[in-house]
Design an enzyme around this catalytic site. Sequence first.
Site, mmCIF file in Angstrom:
data_model
loop_
_atom_site.group_PDB
_atom_site.id
_atom_site.type_symbol
_atom_site.label_atom_id
_atom_site.label_comp_id
_atom_site.label_asym_id
_atom_site.label_seq_id
_atom_site.Cartn_x
_atom_site.Cartn_y
_atom_site.Cartn_z
ATOM 1 C CD GLU A 135 -0.322 5.425 -3.993
ATOM 2 O OE1 GLU A 135 -1.011 4.398 -4.154
ATOM 3 O OE2 GLU A 135 0.120 5.784 -2.885
ATOM 4 C CG ASP A 176 -1.983 1.001 1.247
ATOM 5 O OD1 ASP A 176 -2.298 1.530 0.176
ATOM 6 O OD2 ASP A 176 -2.527 1.291 2.335
ATOM 7 C CG ASP A 206 -8.166 4.989 0.968
ATOM 8 O OD1 ASP A 206 -8.060 3.757 1.038
ATOM 9 O OD2 ASP A 206 -7.335 5.771 1.449
#
Length: 936
Positions: A463, A460, A583
Amino acid sequence: MSPPPPPSLSSSSSLRLFSLLVLILCIFAGPCSADPRKIGEGYRLVSVVETDGGILGLLQVNKKTDVYGPDIPLLQFFVKHETESRLRVHITDAEKQRWEVPYNLLPREQPPPPLKKAALWPTRKNLNPNTITVSEYSGPELVFSFTADPFSFAVRRKSNGQTLFNTSSGGSDPYSSLVFKDQYLEVSTALPKEAALYGLGENTQPHGIRLFPGDPYTLYTTDISTVNLNMDLYGSHPVYMDLRNVAGEASAHGVLLLNSNGMDVFYRGTSLTYKAIGGVMDFYFFAGPSPLEVVDQYTQFIGRPAPMPYWAFGFHQCRWGYHNLSVIEDVVANYQKAQIPLDVIWNDDDHMDGHKDFTLNPNNYPRPKLLAFLDKIHSRGMKYIVIVDPGIGINSTYGVYERGLAKDVFIKYDGEPYVAQVWPGAVNFPDFLNPNTVVWWGDEIRRFHELVPVDGLWIDMNEASNFCTGKCTLPKDRQCPSKTGPGSVCCLDCKNITNTRWDDPPYKINASGEHIPIGFKTIATSAEHYNGVLEYDAHSIYGFSQAVATHKALQGLQGKRPFILSRSTYVGSGKYAAHWTGDNKGTWDDLKYSISTVLNFGIFGVPMVGSDICGFYPAPTEELCNRWIEVGAFYPFSRDHANFKSPRQELYQWESVAKSARNALGMRYRLLPYFYTLGYEAHMTGAPIARPVFFSFPTYTESYGLSTQFLIGSSVMVSPVLEKGKSEVKALFPPGTWYSLFDLTQAVTSKSGKQVTLDAPLHVVNVHVHENTVLPMQRGGMISKEARTTPFSLVVTFPAGASEAQAKGSLFLDEDELPEMKLGDGNSTYVQFYATVSSGKVKVWSEVQEGDFAVKKGWIIEKVAVAGLGGTSAAALEINGQSRSSETASEMKVSLSDHQFAEGLGVGDMKNVMVEISGLELPVGKDFVMTWMMGI
């Protein structure tokens, strides 16, 4: 696992007002771009030669401009038909090497190196472009043509002459000719009005799966929630599919611009313009002509999707906020008590010691108790997965950090590890482009697996996400983060570094919908990776490179098939990881948007994909959660996940939701053989598991924008309720007969397709199977391990009223945790099923490859149900050439049921029935033939 953002990312009301005014101007004046100016007069062709199985050309700029920096004076283009259906067009600086996606990360053919001006050109066969205005280079399916001055190129389909891509720019066109500067690349293509485009993500598309003219498409991996519409999200996929229907003939093709730099793509309906801030123009064209063939050709190039273990297709439960082991134990027990299937339990970072990767909280997740819990669930066949964030906490007592520092694995700024802040506080980011980092990362995963035998990893925040911006240092006068303050607020000492041309490029992409600096809350773009590679260039492949390293590490553990879930993705990520859409919100709109995003990732070559069921935050309503599990039960990756600030939303928390879950997941677990076979097909051909309806009905133009229904495989269609307070759903049915999978006697049929209003009370989801299908199913169960041991049944569907028809299906079975998913190793079986009806005779049979594995497992087919038959009786049943009847085989039963057609529509004059033959014991691993006659 990001903190919920504020409703708007804008820092001031004036900026919001300005954005609104721009939007209004775009709506009323037509689609607009950030900069509608035409830049320069393009390039001219000065030489072209045959080389390396392709053609190589030299381009010279016609007129230099200073807009967005100086033009690169000489360009080299290389064109090659790499396969019968794939064409490559590569354009770069003719004098020096430029950044490209690393060839060791995404393996592909290397183009010829830059030729250092024109000195080498006379030594090769010269095609003399000065004597021709247009030249062609033809391949088996695609034709490349070019004009010399100003240089442009076009790609057309050989079979029908249709132009697929055309970069020429006329005086009235709202885009420039070819522009190639160090930090600004622009190229456009004209498009016909009938072109329907899909792809260009990752973003949340409010208008559905079909690209919408005027919507912004910005590609730059960013940690902002999916609740933000039309913005650059976690992944970057600069690929689109173009589907056209001309005079009833449909054809599709794909276009990939393999470029990892930030870019805007402006789609105007009749044209598409790329504006990238670096790299090269590396185009790949995929001829199709069917949507499935496009994805096949695309994944043949970028890498076939990773094989998934069988349990991955089961249901998953997660929550950020399972603060101790007893909560996890309670969740598992409550799923069992509620009789809701569950295969995998997840931990967000609650299990960690101080949010640090590869650690355990000794108080809340004591290792002896956790190991005992894992022994218990593993014995049942359940699995356990935990999260791993890339940021490694800066802490001299933290072995993971100390070993990484010693091996020099971190991204640098000014020669020192770049300092950022994520959940552990101050962190350094591993540089996964560095071979040493890949080795170190693999060793840390091995060490953690020895500590906790997890069954997969969830990567996670890759990015990469950063709570700070700029060049930061650890504060000397305070604790960071404080024990009381929120960990997501930057507490480092940071200074703005947007004075570099990398952190403040001349062209501003529409980052986060507001042209924010591209280094905002991520790694500074002037930071350096291995061998001096700039974050400016490599930013959008960070999550991809982490997935590659993680996959390599897991492959070396226990000889099992890796399971990785990654938030950030790039071209080729599907070869290594599954994806969830990030999300989202617990709203009806987010439920609807999830379908388009899931379908897009199938096109991107990431078929194992799903959205957080019931929403990540805030609390969903009970009705919404009912409806969401009825959709999410049919996502390829099916997981309930929530934020710690939301109330508990496990499916058993409401009895009504539990009932919907038992119904929808009950059907999913019966369909697990079908899902798993689709996983095999995805691994072999790239075929998406969840597909837009047009994939199976490319000539049915009514389905081109359909984003509220979807297919599982080629023939199972889900038509869910997506609106509050509804107890019926309007569903579009393409031509043919569709049978309800929950009740095969209920059907919808039409010759040309139609919209039907279906009953859909709270606990009902409409799932239909199309005609000409043989669908393998099992009895289901509470866990995939037990469900896959149950007997099989076959559902056969014929067109209602057809006197002549044929159906087919397939089934793949294997030892699902072996690293490879293939036939021929003694650990797998592949079965093709066929059925025909002709002159009242029904025949159902199988053809088995590598049947020993299925025979050894003892799998049998206990029931065959055939829908759409004409007649009033079934007689003369034979199985494998032997006569079988109810008189001679009391254990077998043959029953007939009448079909009920939607809106009272019958088919022809003949009665349509379903024949069900039960009590069978046909070995799955052996060929069988079953026949009978229909009487009137």
